[in-house]
Design a protein around this motif. Structure first.
Motif, PDB file in Angstrom:
ATOM      1  N   CYS A  14       0.818  -1.395  -0.190  1.00 27.70           N
ATOM      2  CA  CYS A  14       0.129   0.323  -0.213  1.00 27.70           C
ATOM      3  C   CYS A  14       0.624   1.554   0.242  1.00 27.70           C
ATOM      4  O   CYS A  14       1.880   1.143  -0.655  1.00 27.70           O
ATOM      5  CB  CYS A  14      -1.417  -0.246   0.631  1.00 27.70           C
ATOM      6  SG  CYS A  14      -2.415  -1.654   1.077  1.00 27.70           S
ATOM      7  N   ARG A  55      -7.828  -5.089  15.301  1.00 27.17           N
ATOM      8  CA  ARG A  55      -7.360  -5.537  13.872  1.00 27.17           C
ATOM      9  C   ARG A  55      -6.657  -5.167  13.037  1.00 27.17           C
ATOM     10  O   ARG A  55      -6.137  -3.836  13.345  1.00 27.17           O
ATOM     11  CB  ARG A  55      -8.756  -5.876  13.098  1.00 27.17           C
ATOM     12  CG  ARG A  55     -10.179  -6.578  13.238  1.00 27.17           C
ATOM     13  CD  ARG A  55     -11.077  -6.519  12.196  1.00 27.17           C
ATOM     14  NE  ARG A  55     -11.308  -4.775  12.110  1.00 27.17           N
ATOM     15  CZ  ARG A  55     -12.054  -4.895  10.669  1.00 27.17           C
ATOM     16  NH1 ARG A  55     -12.142  -6.057   9.447  1.00 27.17           N
ATOM     17  NH2 ARG A  55     -11.769  -3.712  10.159  1.00 27.17           N
ATOM     18  N   SER A  56      -5.479  -6.300  12.530  1.00 25.99           N
ATOM     19  CA  SER A  56      -4.676  -5.678  12.010  1.00 25.99           C
ATOM     20  C   SER A  56      -4.178  -4.367  10.150  1.00 25.99           C
ATOM     21  O   SER A  56      -4.121  -4.432  10.247  1.00 25.99           O
ATOM     22  CB  SER A  56      -3.436  -7.097  11.723  1.00 25.99           C
ATOM     23  OG  SER A  56      -4.280  -8.100  10.570  1.00 25.99           O
ATOM     24  N   TRP A  57      -5.720  -4.977   9.643  1.00 27.18           N
ATOM     25  CA  TRP A  57      -6.416  -4.720   9.219  1.00 27.18           C
ATOM     26  C   TRP A  57      -6.407  -3.016   9.349  1.00 27.18           C
ATOM     27  O   TRP A  57      -6.653  -2.622   8.412  1.00 27.18           O
ATOM     28  CB  TRP A  57      -7.395  -5.319   8.554  1.00 27.18           C
ATOM     29  CG  TRP A  57      -6.770  -6.388   7.310  1.00 27.18           C
ATOM     30  CD1 TRP A  57      -7.477  -7.417   8.111  1.00 27.18           C
ATOM     31  CD2 TRP A  57      -6.845  -6.659   6.153  1.00 27.18           C
ATOM     32  NE1 TRP A  57      -6.830  -8.394   7.439  1.00 27.18           N
ATOM     33  CE2 TRP A  57      -6.499  -8.238   6.521  1.00 27.18           C
ATOM     34  CE3 TRP A  57      -6.024  -5.627   5.542  1.00 27.18           C
ATOM     35  CZ2 TRP A  57      -5.846  -8.963   5.212  1.00 27.18           C
ATOM     36  CZ3 TRP A  57      -5.789  -6.549   3.748  1.00 27.18           C
ATOM     37  CH2 TRP A  57      -5.618  -7.565   4.635  1.00 27.18           C
ATOM     38  N   ASP A  58      -6.674  -2.923  10.034  1.00 32.25           N
ATOM     39  CA  ASP A  58      -7.075  -0.817  11.157  1.00 32.25           C
ATOM     40  C   ASP A  58      -5.496  -0.958  10.841  1.00 32.25           C
ATOM     41  O   ASP A  58      -5.985   0.895  10.846  1.00 32.25           O
ATOM     42  CB  ASP A  58      -7.676  -1.050  12.495  1.00 32.25           C
ATOM     43  CG  ASP A  58      -9.156  -1.718  12.527  1.00 32.25           C
ATOM     44  OD1 ASP A  58      -9.819  -1.903  10.624  1.00 32.25           O
ATOM     45  OD2 ASP A  58      -9.560  -2.172  12.892  1.00 32.25           O
ATOM     46  N   ASP A  62      -0.564  -2.571   4.887  1.00 33.72           N
ATOM     47  CA  ASP A  62      -1.033  -4.430   4.821  1.00 33.72           C
ATOM     48  C   ASP A  62      -0.512  -5.328   5.338  1.00 33.72           C
ATOM     49  O   ASP A  62       0.314  -6.302   4.778  1.00 33.72           O
ATOM     50  CB  ASP A  62      -1.983  -4.718   3.539  1.00 33.72           C
ATOM     51  CG  ASP A  62      -2.493  -4.022   3.480  1.00 33.72           C
ATOM     52  OD1 ASP A  62      -3.905  -3.723   4.401  1.00 33.72           O
ATOM     53  OD2 ASP A  62      -3.750  -4.321   1.936  1.00 33.72           O
TER      54      ASP A  62
END
Length: 82
Positions: A14, A55-58, A62
Motif C-alpha cells: 500500500c 484488527r491488523s487491517w486497521d 497491509d
C-alpha cells in the motif's frame, strides 16, 4: 548517510511507509480497555494481545513483504535507499 542502504529488500504494501500511527493507536486502545476492565472488576475479560482489541487491517499498511535480490534493476536500487 548518503551511502546508507537497507540490508533486506522488504517494504510495506500500500501507500504508507510505516505502521507507527496505527500501532500507537492500537496500544493506546489496549491500555485503555485494560484500565477500564480492571476498575470495573472484570479481571477475567482482560485482553492478552493487542489484536484482540484492534484488527491488523486497521493499521496503516497491509504488512511487510520480501521482494528478493535484484541488484541490476532500477526499482531495486530505489527500494534499498533509506
Amino acid at each position: 548517510m548518503s551511502r546508507s542502504r537497507k540490508r533486506m529488500p522488504g517494504s510495506t504494501w500500500c501507500c504508507c511507509k510505516s505502521q507507527k500511527k496505527g500501532k500507537q493507536a492500537s496500544s493506546r486502545k489496549f491500555r485503555r480497555k485494560a484500565h477500564v476492565l480492571l476498575h470495573q472488576g472484570n479481571d477475567h475479560l482482560l485482553p492478552f494481545k493487542s489484536f484482540e482489541v484492534m484488527r491488523s487491517w486497521d493499521l496503516g499498511g497491509d504488512g511487510k513483504a520480501f521482494f528478493g535480490f535484484h541488484p541490476d534493476e532500477e526499482w531495486y536500487a530505489k527500494l534499498m535507499r533509506k
